[in-house]
Motif scaffolding. Sequence first.
Motif, PDB file in Angstrom:
ATOM      1  N   LEU A   1     -55.131  16.570 -33.839  1.00 51.48           N
ATOM      2  CA  LEU A   1     -55.001  16.581 -32.437  1.00 51.48           C
ATOM      3  C   LEU A   1     -55.126  18.394 -31.843  1.00 51.48           C
ATOM      4  O   LEU A   1     -55.656  18.858 -31.132  1.00 51.48           O
TER       5      LEU A   1
ATOM      6  N   SER B   1     -52.965  12.187 -25.384  1.00 49.66           N
ATOM      7  CA  SER B   1     -53.388  11.164 -26.451  1.00 49.66           C
ATOM      8  C   SER B   1     -53.351   9.999 -26.632  1.00 49.66           C
ATOM      9  O   SER B   1     -52.060   9.168 -26.776  1.00 49.66           O
TER      10      SER B   1
ATOM     11  N   GLU C   1     -52.274  12.285 -37.215  1.00 46.50           N
ATOM     12  CA  GLU C   1     -53.363  12.312 -36.184  1.00 46.50           C
ATOM     13  C   GLU C   1     -52.669  13.381 -35.778  1.00 46.50           C
ATOM     14  O   GLU C   1     -53.405  14.163 -34.881  1.00 46.50           O
ATOM     15  N   GLU C   2     -50.991  13.598 -35.182  1.00 48.15           N
ATOM     16  CA  GLU C   2     -50.720  14.561 -34.918  1.00 48.15           C
ATOM     17  C   GLU C   2     -51.480  16.006 -34.991  1.00 48.15           C
ATOM     18  O   GLU C   2     -51.859  17.237 -33.893  1.00 48.15           O
TER      19      GLU C   2
ATOM     20  N   GLY D   1     -54.678   7.215 -28.204  1.00 44.98           N
ATOM     21  CA  GLY D   1     -54.651   7.088 -29.456  1.00 44.98           C
ATOM     22  C   GLY D   1     -52.521   6.690 -30.156  1.00 44.98           C
ATOM     23  O   GLY D   1     -52.314   5.889 -31.282  1.00 44.98           O
ATOM     24  N   LEU D   2     -51.874   7.848 -30.509  1.00 41.86           N
ATOM     25  CA  LEU D   2     -50.725   8.464 -30.629  1.00 41.86           C
ATOM     26  C   LEU D   2     -49.469   7.326 -29.934  1.00 41.86           C
ATOM     27  O   LEU D   2     -49.278   6.874 -31.162  1.00 41.86           O
TER      28      LEU D   2
ATOM     29  N   GLU E   1     -50.892   3.658 -31.349  1.00 44.15           N
ATOM     30  CA  GLU E   1     -50.166   3.671 -32.783  1.00 44.15           C
ATOM     31  C   GLU E   1     -48.757   3.866 -32.280  1.00 44.15           C
ATOM     32  O   GLU E   1     -47.687   2.822 -33.565  1.00 44.15           O
TER      33      GLU E   1
ATOM     34  N   LEU F   1     -49.158   8.978 -37.385  1.00 45.61           N
ATOM     35  CA  LEU F   1     -48.502   9.443 -37.064  1.00 45.61           C
ATOM     36  C   LEU F   1     -48.860  11.215 -37.391  1.00 45.61           C
ATOM     37  O   LEU F   1     -49.887  11.984 -35.865  1.00 45.61           O
TER      38      LEU F   1
END
Lengths: 144, 144
Positions: free
Chosen positions: B118, A108, B114-115, A110-111, A114, B111
């Motif tokens: 996903l 990812s 988002e994790e 994105g991760l 960030e 985070l």
Amino acid sequence: MSRVVRDSIQILQAQGYKVTKPRRQVLEVLEEVQRPLSPYDIQRLLRQEGKYLNHVTIYRILDLFCCLNLAHKVLSSGGFVKCSLEGKGGCHRLMVCRCCGALQEFASEGLCQEENELAQNSGFHTEYHLSESSGVCSDCYKKQ
Amino acid sequence: MSRVVRDSIQILQAQGYKVTKPRRQVLEVLEEVQRPLSPYDIQRLLRQEGKYLNHVTIYRILDLFCCLNLAHKVLSSGGFVKCSLEGKGGCHRLMVCRCCGALQEFASEGLCQEENELAQNSGFHTEYHLSESSGVCSDCYKKQ
DNA sequence: TCATAATTGCAATAATGTTGCATTTAACAT
DNA sequence: ATGTTAAATGCAACATTATTGCAATTATGA
């Protein structure tokens, strides 16, 4: 021989490493089993197939594989897995099912971004990301 | 005695565990040193101060501390650290400097979300996040 | 097929973890 | 303070995992 094993062998050759029987065997167990294996796990599994590798050899092979990014050490278990994603630089993300042990690698952008930003806010310069989410995979979730 | 150690002792008591000399000693080394220590590291450090703890005892104490969230096992090194963040459920994030070993714990709702997302996209139900970023801390970066 | 450097196996040893049981100790009631 | 008791520690023995130096083997290129 699977595609992944074949690719790994090519990488070995390309980097000037010999393609030996022990190295092929370790690649194949990792590919077969698809879950994190410790050096001694690998030795035991191979022995069941009548193949013998000295544990020292296995340690050295795994070291090499990790350097070449052919394998990763899974943090939460300490075992080694075959890498499944290509071209991911400086990042290693896994989901591990606590029920069946199933393992899924993912990436990812994105991760990563960030995480980099958060780090930079405290003056930290990130080079490598590791993350592991543990939980329940879809199969196990249905069964519950 | 530091505030963190005092807090940890309170947690022990509150949960009905005895506040013993070995437990206090382990808390204090972890607090003092502020980097991941293996059980045997802890034994060696304490011995240097003339204190002796059996390694079995240290293993058991660290197990307990991890259960009570007073300590964490740092995945990449296998060592144990004192927890520094309170109230973080199901999440453990670290930055580790590859030069000086300095260690910083941090949290990020973003985070985690988002994790989770996903994971859910592939049917995975996340319960716990682990992540470790390695890189160079601000101090070491300046010196380079 | 041969030469050679790389790789593996072996032996010895070190380091790390684990288990059952006797001894000690912190916590509580007296 | 003192005694009681369950919890915690120490000890011994053992199991597992990891490391090192060196001799034997093997994949590779000539």
